[in-house]
Design a protein around this motif. Sequence first.
Motif, short mmCIF file in Angstrom:
data_model
loop_
_atom_site.label_atom_id
_atom_site.label_comp_id
_atom_site.label_asym_id
_atom_site.label_seq_id
_atom_site.Cartn_x
_atom_site.Cartn_y
_atom_site.Cartn_z
N VAL A 74 0.85 -1.20 0.00
CA VAL A 74 0.00 0.00 0.00
C VAL A 74 0.88 1.25 0.00
O VAL A 74 2.03 1.21 0.46
CB VAL A 74 -0.95 0.04 1.23
N PRO A 75 0.35 2.37 -0.52
CA PRO A 75 1.14 3.60 -0.48
C PRO A 75 1.27 4.14 0.95
O PRO A 75 0.35 4.02 1.76
CB PRO A 75 0.34 4.58 -1.35
N HIS A 76 2.44 4.72 1.23
CA HIS A 76 2.70 5.34 2.54
C HIS A 76 2.99 6.82 2.29
O HIS A 76 3.70 7.17 1.35
CB HIS A 76 3.90 4.68 3.22
N VAL A 77 2.44 7.67 3.16
CA VAL A 77 2.57 9.12 2.97
C VAL A 77 3.15 9.73 4.24
O VAL A 77 2.83 9.27 5.35
CB VAL A 77 1.17 9.72 2.64
N ALA A 78 4.02 10.74 4.09
CA ALA A 78 4.58 11.43 5.27
C ALA A 78 3.94 12.81 5.41
O ALA A 78 3.80 13.54 4.43
CB ALA A 78 6.09 11.58 5.11
N ILE A 79 3.54 13.13 6.65
CA ILE A 79 2.91 14.43 6.95
C ILE A 79 3.81 15.08 8.00
O ILE A 79 4.05 14.50 9.06
CB ILE A 79 1.47 14.24 7.48
N PHE A 80 4.31 16.26 7.72
CA PHE A 80 5.35 16.87 8.57
C PHE A 80 4.78 17.97 9.48
O PHE A 80 4.03 18.83 9.02
CB PHE A 80 6.44 17.49 7.67
N ASP A 81 5.22 17.94 10.75
CA ASP A 81 4.80 18.98 11.71
C ASP A 81 5.33 20.36 11.36
O ASP A 81 4.80 21.37 11.80
CB ASP A 81 5.36 18.63 13.10
N THR A 82 6.43 20.38 10.61
CA THR A 82 7.09 21.65 10.30
C THR A 82 6.59 22.26 8.98
O THR A 82 6.82 23.44 8.73
CB THR A 82 8.61 21.44 10.18
N ALA A 83 5.94 21.44 8.13
CA ALA A 83 5.68 21.86 6.75
C ALA A 83 4.83 23.14 6.66
O ALA A 83 5.16 24.04 5.88
CB ALA A 83 4.99 20.74 5.98
N PHE A 84 3.79 23.25 7.48
CA PHE A 84 2.89 24.41 7.39
C PHE A 84 3.64 25.72 7.61
O PHE A 84 3.27 26.75 7.06
CB PHE A 84 1.77 24.24 8.43
N HIS A 85 4.73 25.67 8.39
CA HIS A 85 5.45 26.90 8.72
C HIS A 85 6.51 27.28 7.69
O HIS A 85 7.21 28.28 7.86
CB HIS A 85 6.12 26.76 10.09
N GLN A 86 6.65 26.47 6.64
CA GLN A 86 7.69 26.75 5.65
C GLN A 86 7.38 28.00 4.81
O GLN A 86 8.18 28.42 4.00
CB GLN A 86 7.94 25.53 4.77
N THR A 87 6.20 28.59 5.03
CA THR A 87 5.84 29.83 4.31
C THR A 87 6.32 31.08 5.05
O THR A 87 6.12 32.19 4.57
CB THR A 87 4.31 29.91 4.14
#
Length: 398
Positions: free
Chosen positions: A141-154
């Motif tokens: 099955v596909p596995h996906v990574a969701i990052f705690d830091t990603a939203f703040h990269q803006t």
Amino acid sequence: MDILALNCGSSSVKYQLFDWKRREVIAKGMVERVTVGDSFIVHEVPGRETYREEYECPSHETAIHLIIKILADAEHGVVKEIDEISAVGHRVVHGGEKFTRSVMIDEDVLAGIKEVQHLAPLHNPPNIAGIEAARSVLPDVPHVAIFDTAFHQTMPEHAYTYPLPHEWYTKYGVRRYGFHGTSHAYVSHRAAEILQKPFNELKLVTCHLGNGSSITAVDCGKSVDTSLGFGTVPGVLMGTRSGEVDPTLVLYLMDKENLDTKLMSHILHKESGILGISGISSDLRDVEEAAEQGNQRAKLALDMLCYGVRKHIGAYAAAMGGIDAIVFTAGIGENSSTVRKMVVEGLEFLGADVDPEKNNVRGKERIISTDGAKVSVVVVPTNEELVIARDTKELIKV
Ligand code: ADP
């Protein structure tokens, strides 16, 4: 279609299984004491009694095997066949500057997560162990990574850069990253929906107040500043973490008390904040109770927390050139009417005012500002697992 959301800590694996068609959690739970001995799983299915099983999990892989076994178990399970699980979403604490959004995991992505693990040496290694274990248990099955830091990269450069010799930025990646990104993203979106306003036109300050806390300025849909930084100590005082302290004070105390970096780090992360000030507990419920009974140090911890949050809201309103709404979430933000009241008191000059009756709410979505107040105040229970499942669904495109 079922999506499994996984959150692997150093000694725990939390999970939620979503039936995505119905947007419902059909099972959730946690394996505790993974790798440390005497491990056990607590498994909850809505409408059934909570199930607990002792099961030795010397590795994350055994823990994930156990989760899959129980999800498909004839008596305690919720799926007939394991292939009913269509995808797995993994929470990853640190994505460095490399990951600005959720991604499908392949060998390159896994290598990228390993490359930035020096930035979160306590958190990324168990996240990686969890991904590797889950990929070996569910290889098809596909596995996906969701990052705690990603939203703040803006965040703009002037908000994320530390005023230190600039070569340390290129050499070590020294900058503000911020955390709790999935929570800030979720509650800011929900607040816009609750207020029936376009997300991309709102200036919001989201206050994630739990054991760990962070405040974020969300300007027209983007994180533009946040109170946690390179690490998880700055900002407002937390359960056991100090929040902002003068760095020269840290050096002074290391000298005076003869502390090495390991001990000082332990004190800043585990013995400070609400616990350090109150001397009672890191749990705000105990501290609120003691403050009500007249305990001065408990009262001081509560005052410091609310003052710190209020100061950040003021600063972020200035950073964004205005503010439309303040959003409260996480254990304290969702449940403590006292904290919400104390934070907003003093922000009347911005146009924020809390209605005491509406504020009498725990763990539910509600607008708690007075009718007609210029700045809305909203309580939004966070749901990081839902973001993990939603991003996973979006990326696998089935
Ligand atoms: P974590 O950061 O570990 O996810 P949580 O978001 O669960 O933490 O928040 C835990 C904090 O929420 C604790 O300080 C706890 O005291 C506080 N909290 C939970 N319920 C209440 C309540 N009813 N009143 C005040 N504080 C509460």
